[in-house]
Design a protein around this motif. Structure first.
Motif: not given
Ligand code: HEC
Ligand code: HEC
Length: 223
Positions: A67, A70-71, A83, A85, A92, A100, A105, A109-110, A113, A125, A180
Motif C-alpha cells: 500500500c 499510495c499511503h 488518506p 492511515l 475504524y 468497501y 463505501r 480501486f480500494m 484491493v 494492516m 481528503y
Molecule cells: C493507488 C493508490 C492506493 C493504493 C495502492 C492503496 N490505496 Fe487505500 N486509498 C486510496 C485512496 C485514494 C483512498 C480514498 C478513497 C475514498 O475516498 O474512499 C484510500 C482509502 C483507504 C482507506 C480508508 C481510510 C479512511 O480514512 O477512511 C483504507 C483503510 C485504505 N485505503 C487501506 C489501504 C490498504 C490496506 C492498501 C494496501 C493493501 C491500500 N489502501 C492501497 C488509494 C490507495
C-alpha cells in the motif's frame, strides 16, 4: 483521484503482490453489522492474545508494503486525496474495510484491493497503521485554523473528541490531509453514495464550503 494516476501508481507495486491482490475472491460480500463477523472476531482474538497480535502485526507490516506507493511507508501519504492511515483507530480501519468490501463505501480501486485481502491481512494492516506515528501537516493559515477550531468545538467534538483523535469506532481526524477531509465532507453532504453514514450525512447538510475548509485546516493542524 483520476483513474490514470491510480493505475500508473499501482503498476509500480511488486508483481507478486499485484497478482495476489486480484486473484483472491470476495469472501465477505454479506458482511454483518458493526462489531460482528470474522474480521471483528479475529481482532478480538488478537487483543486477548499478545502472540497472535504480534504475528498479525508483522503480517500487517508486509501488507502495508503493498500500500506504500499510495499511503506512504508508515501510512503517511504525500498526496492530498489519499488518506493518512498512520495513527488511525484500528476498529475504524476494520469497519471501513468492511464497508468497501460490501459496497457501503464506494471506490472501485480500494474495493478491489480490500476484497483481495484475507481476514488476517485486514486485521494485521489495521494493527500496523494504528500503531504508526502521525506526521505533522504543512502549516495552515492561522485565521482559517481558528475559524475551524470554533466550528469543530460546536459541531464535531462530541463524536470525534476534543483532540480529534476519535475513539474505537470514530475516525481520527487529527493530522489528516485537508484535501481528503474536504472531499469526504462533500461526499457526505451530497449523499452521493461514495460514503454512507447517517450522522455525517445529516451534520454536513448545515455546512458551507467555507465551514468545511476551515474545519479541514483545523484538524489537519492537530498532532
Ligand atoms: C493507488 C493508490 C492506493 C493504493 C495502492 C492503496 N490505496 Fe487505500 N486509498 C486510496 C485512496 C485514494 C483512498 C480514498 C478513497 C475514498 O475516498 O474512499 C484510500 C482509502 C483507504 C482507506 C480508508 C481510510 C479512511 O480514512 O477512511 C483504507 C483503510 C485504505 N485505503 C487501506 C489501504 C490498504 C490496506 C492498501 C494496501 C493493501 C491500500 N489502501 C492501497 C488509494 C490507495
Ligand atoms: C454524531 C457523531 C458525529 C459527529 C457530531 C461528527 N461526526 Fe464525523 N464521523 C462520524 C462517524 C460515525 C464517522 C464514520 C463514518 C463512516 O463509517 O463512513 C465519521 C467520519 C468522518 C470523516 C471521515 C474520516 C475518514 O478518515 O475518512 C470526516 C472527515 C468527519 N467525520 C468529519 C467530521 C466533522 C468535520 C464534523 C463536524 C462538522 C463531524 N465529523 C461530526 C461521526 C460523527
Amino acid at each position: 483521484m483520476n483513474q490514470k494516476l491510480r493505475v500508473s501508481r499501482f503498476f509500480r507495486l511488486p508483481v507478486a503482490a499485484l497478482s495476489a491482490t486480484f486473484i483472491a475472491t470476495c469472501a465477505y460480500a454479506q458482511a454483518p453489522a458493526v462489531g460482528t463477523g470474522p474480521i471483528h472476531d479475529r481482532m478480538q482474538a488478537a487483543r486477548t492474545n499478545p502472540e497472535l497480535e504480534k504475528k498479525l502485526f508483522v503480517l500487517g507490516r508486509k501488507v502495508a508494503a503493498v500500500c506504500a506507493n499510495c499511503h506512504g511507508d508508515k501510512g503517511h501519504s504525500n498526496t492530498e486525496e489519499i488518506p493518512v492511515l498512520a495513527g488511525q483507530n484500528s476498529d475504524y480501519l476494520i469497519e471501513q474495510s468492511r464497508k468497501y468490501i460490501d459496497g457501503r463505501r464506494r471506490d472501485t480501486f480500494m474495493q478491489g484491493v480490500l476484497k483481495a485481502l484475507s481476514v488476517d491481512e485486514i486485521v494485521g494492516m489495521s494493527l500496523f497503521y494504528a500503531a504508526q506515528a502521525v506526521e505533522p501537516q504543512p502549516t495552515q493559515s492561522a485565521a482559517l485554523v481558528e475559524k475551524g477550531k470554533q466550528y469543530f468545538g460546536k459541531v464535531c467534538v462530541a463524536c470525534h473528541g476534543a483532540d480529534a483523535r476519535g475513539t474505537a469506532h470514530m475516525p481520527r481526524l487529527a493530522g489528516q490531509h485537508p484535501g481528503y477531509v474536504l472531499a469526504t465532507l462533500q461526499h457526505f453532504k451530497k449523499r452521493d453514495g461514495i460514503r454512507s453514514n447517517p450522522e455525517m450525512e445529516s451534520i454536513t447538510q448545515g455546512m458551507s464550503e467555507a465551514d468545511m475548509k476551515a474545519v479541514a485546516a483545523y484538524v489537519a493542524a492537530l498532532p
